[in-house]
Write a protein that holds these residues in place. Structure first.
Motif, mmCIF file in Angstrom:
data_model
loop_
_atom_site.group_PDB
_atom_site.id
_atom_site.type_symbol
_atom_site.label_atom_id
_atom_site.label_comp_id
_atom_site.label_asym_id
_atom_site.label_seq_id
_atom_site.Cartn_x
_atom_site.Cartn_y
_atom_site.Cartn_z
ATOM 1 N N LEU A 273 -5.361 -5.269 6.570
ATOM 2 C CA LEU A 273 -4.054 -4.628 6.363
ATOM 3 C C LEU A 273 -4.231 -3.156 6.003
ATOM 4 N N CYS A 274 -5.221 -2.924 5.132
ATOM 5 C CA CYS A 274 -5.465 -1.554 4.671
ATOM 6 C C CYS A 274 -5.898 -0.666 5.824
ATOM 7 N N ALA B 223 -5.439 -1.212 9.015
ATOM 8 C CA ALA B 223 -4.333 -1.077 9.960
ATOM 9 C C ALA B 223 -3.338 -0.040 9.476
ATOM 10 N N PHE B 224 -3.033 -0.078 8.193
ATOM 11 C CA PHE B 224 -2.067 0.889 7.668
ATOM 12 C C PHE B 224 -2.617 2.299 7.711
ATOM 13 N N PHE C 112 -2.504 3.142 11.501
ATOM 14 C CA PHE C 112 -1.220 3.204 12.197
ATOM 15 C C PHE C 112 -0.139 3.942 11.422
ATOM 16 N N PHE C 113 -0.336 4.046 10.125
ATOM 17 C CA PHE C 113 0.751 4.654 9.353
ATOM 18 C C PHE C 113 0.339 5.989 8.753
ATOM 19 N N PHE C 114 -0.622 5.952 7.838
ATOM 20 C CA PHE C 114 -0.938 7.167 7.086
ATOM 21 C C PHE C 114 -1.535 8.247 7.968
#
Lengths: 160, 228
Positions: free
Chosen positions: A19-20, A22-23, A26-28
Motif C-alpha cells: 500500500l505504501c 503504491a501510494f 501513484f499518489f505522492f
C-alpha cells in the motif's frame, strides 16, 4: 481475538508495504512531480517576464541615448553650418573687396591714363600756343619789347 | 448466552482460506482480506485522482487530489518536522489505512484494526521506522549512546521504551477499536434503533479517525525525537 499469529502479522506488513509503495508511486510522487513542474513553469514565466523587463529597460536606455545623441548632433550640425556660412561670408566679402579693389585700381589707372592724355594734349596745345605766340611776336617786335610782349602773350594765352 | 456468543463470533478473526505453499500452510485471516478491500479502495482511488494531472487549468478532480495531498503532507509533515520529512509518505499512508480500516465497519466489514495482529504489525513497523530513523540520522554509535541520555541511570528505561512504545501503540489502537465495537454492539442490543446511530457517529466515525491520527501522531513524535 487475542491470539498472535505470525502469518497474520506478516500478511499485514506485506500489505502495508505494498500500500505504501503504491501510494508513493501513484499518489505522492505524481502530485509532487506536477507541483514541481508547475513551480518550474511559473519560474520560467517569471524569468521570461524579468528578461522582457530588462530588455525594455535596455531599449529605453538606448532610445534615451539616441535622443541625447540627436540633440548633440543637431548642435554639431548647426555649429558646422554656422562655420561654413561664416567662411562663405568671409569669402564673399573678401571677393567683393577684391573686386572693388580691382575696379578701383582699373578706374585709377584709366583716370591716370586719361589725365596723362589730357596733360599731354594740353602740353601740346600750350606748345602750339607758344609757338603761335612766338611767331606772332617775332613777326612784329624786336629786342626787349619782344621779350616782354612774348611774356604777356603767353600769360594771356594761359589765362584764357 | 446468545449475546456473548454473538460478540465472540464478531470479535474472533477467522481464517478465510489457507494457502498451501508446498508443505507450508499459510492461513489468510479475515483481517487480511478486509485489508485487501481497504487497499482495493485506496489504491484505485489514488490512481483515479492522479491520472491526467496538468500544471494549468486543473480539473476539479486534480484540485481535490492536490487538496488531499496538501492536507495530508501538511499534517503529517508538520508533526514530523524538517529533519524527518522523508517519512511523510509512509505515515500519510498509514493514516489513510488506519482511518479507513477503523470506519470500514460502517459498511459491514470487520475492521482489520479489531485484530490484534494487525495493530501489532503496525506497531512493529512503527518502532522499526523510529529506531531505523535514529540509526540512519546519527549512526549506530550515537544511536546507542542516546540510550544513556540525559543521565546514565535512565538507560534501562530507555531500553524498555523500545518495547513499551510499540506495545502501547498497538494496544491503544486495538483497545479503542475493540472497546468502541463492544459498546456499539451492546447499545444496539439495549436500546435500538435511534440512540445507537448517534453514538455510532462518535464511536465508529470520530473515534476511528481520531485513533488513526493518534497513532500517526505518536509515531511521528517518536521519529522526531529519534532524529533530533
Amino acid at each position: 481475538m487475542i491470539n498472535v499469529s505470525f502469518w497474520n502479522i506478516l500478511w499485514t506488513v506485506v500489505n502495508l508495504l505494498i500500500l505504501c509503495v503504491a501510494f508513493k508511486h501513484f499518489f505522492f510522487k505524481r502530485i509532487d512531480n506536477i507541483i514541481v513542474k508547475r513551480q518550474e513553469e511559473a519560474k520560467e514565466i517569471y524569468d521570461k517576464a524579468e528578461e522582457k523587463n530588462r530588455q525594455a529597460d535596455e531599449y529605453v536606455k538606448q532610445y534615451e541615448d539616441k535622443l541625447a545623441n540627436v540633440e548633440s548632433e543637431k548642435k554639431q550640425i548647426i555649429l558646422e553650418a554656422r562655420k561654413t556660412a561664416d567662411g562663405q561670408y568671409q569669402k564673399i566679402i573678401a571677393e567683393a573687396q577684391e573686386d572693388a579693389k580691382t575696379i578701383h585700381e582699373t578706374a585709377v589707372a584709366e583716370a591716370t591714363i586719361e589725365k596723362n592724355k589730357i596733360i599731354s594734349s594740353a602740353k601740346k596745345e600750350i606748345a602750339d600756343m607758344v609757338v603761335e605766340a612766338t611767331a606772332k611776336v617775332i613777326g612784329s617786335r624786336t629786342g626787349a619789347d619782344i621779350d616782354s610782349q612774348l611774356f604777356d602773350d603767353f600769360i594771356d594765352k594761359a589765362g584764357e | 448466552m446468545n449475546l456473548a456468543e454473538e460478540l465472540i463470533e464478531e470479535l474472533n478473526c477467522e481464517a478465510v482460506f489457507t494457502l498451501h505453499l508446498g508443505s507450508i500452510e499459510i492461513p489468510v485471516m479475515e483481517s487480511v482480506v478486509v485489508t485487501w478491500i481497504v487497499m482495493g479502495i485506496l489504491i484505485p482511488l489514488a490512481i483515479f485522482l492522479t491520472t491526467g494531472l496538468r500544471t494549468q487549468n486543473i480539473s476539479k478532480k486534480q484540485a481535490c487530489a492536490e487538496f488531499i495531498y496538501e492536507k495530508l503532507t501538511g499534517i503529517v509533515g508538520g508533526m514530523l518536522g524538517e529533519e524527518a520529512k522523508q517519512y511523510t509518505g509512509y505515515l500519510s499512508t498509514v493514516l489513510l489505512y488506519i482511518g479507513l480500516s477503523n470506519i470500514i465497519g460502517l459498511i459491514g466489514f470487520k475492521s482489520p484494526t479489531k485484530d490484534l495482529n494487525v495493530t501489532l504489525a503496525l506497531a512493529l513497523m512503527s518502532i522499526i521506522l523510529v529506531e531505523g530513523a535514529g540509526i540512519y540520522q546519527h549512526g549506530v554509535r550515537k544511536w546507542l549512546h542516546n540510550f544513556t541520555e540525559p543521565v546514565a541511570i535512565v538507560t534501562p528505561f530507555n531500553i524498555l521504551d523500545v518495547f513499551t512504545r510499540p506495545l502501547s501503540l498497538c494496544m491503544r489502537l486495538f483497545g479503542n477499536v475493540l472497546g468502541a465495537f463492544v459498546i456499539m454492539e451492546l447499545l444496539k442490543i439495549v436500546c435500538p434503533p435511534v440512540i445507537p446511530a448517534v453514538f455510532s457517529l462518535y464511536f465508529d466515525l470520530f473515534d476511528g479517525l481520531l485513533q488513526a491520527y493518534v497513532f500517526v501522531f505518536l509515531t511521528s513524535l517518536y521519529i522526531k525525537e529519534a532524529v533530533e
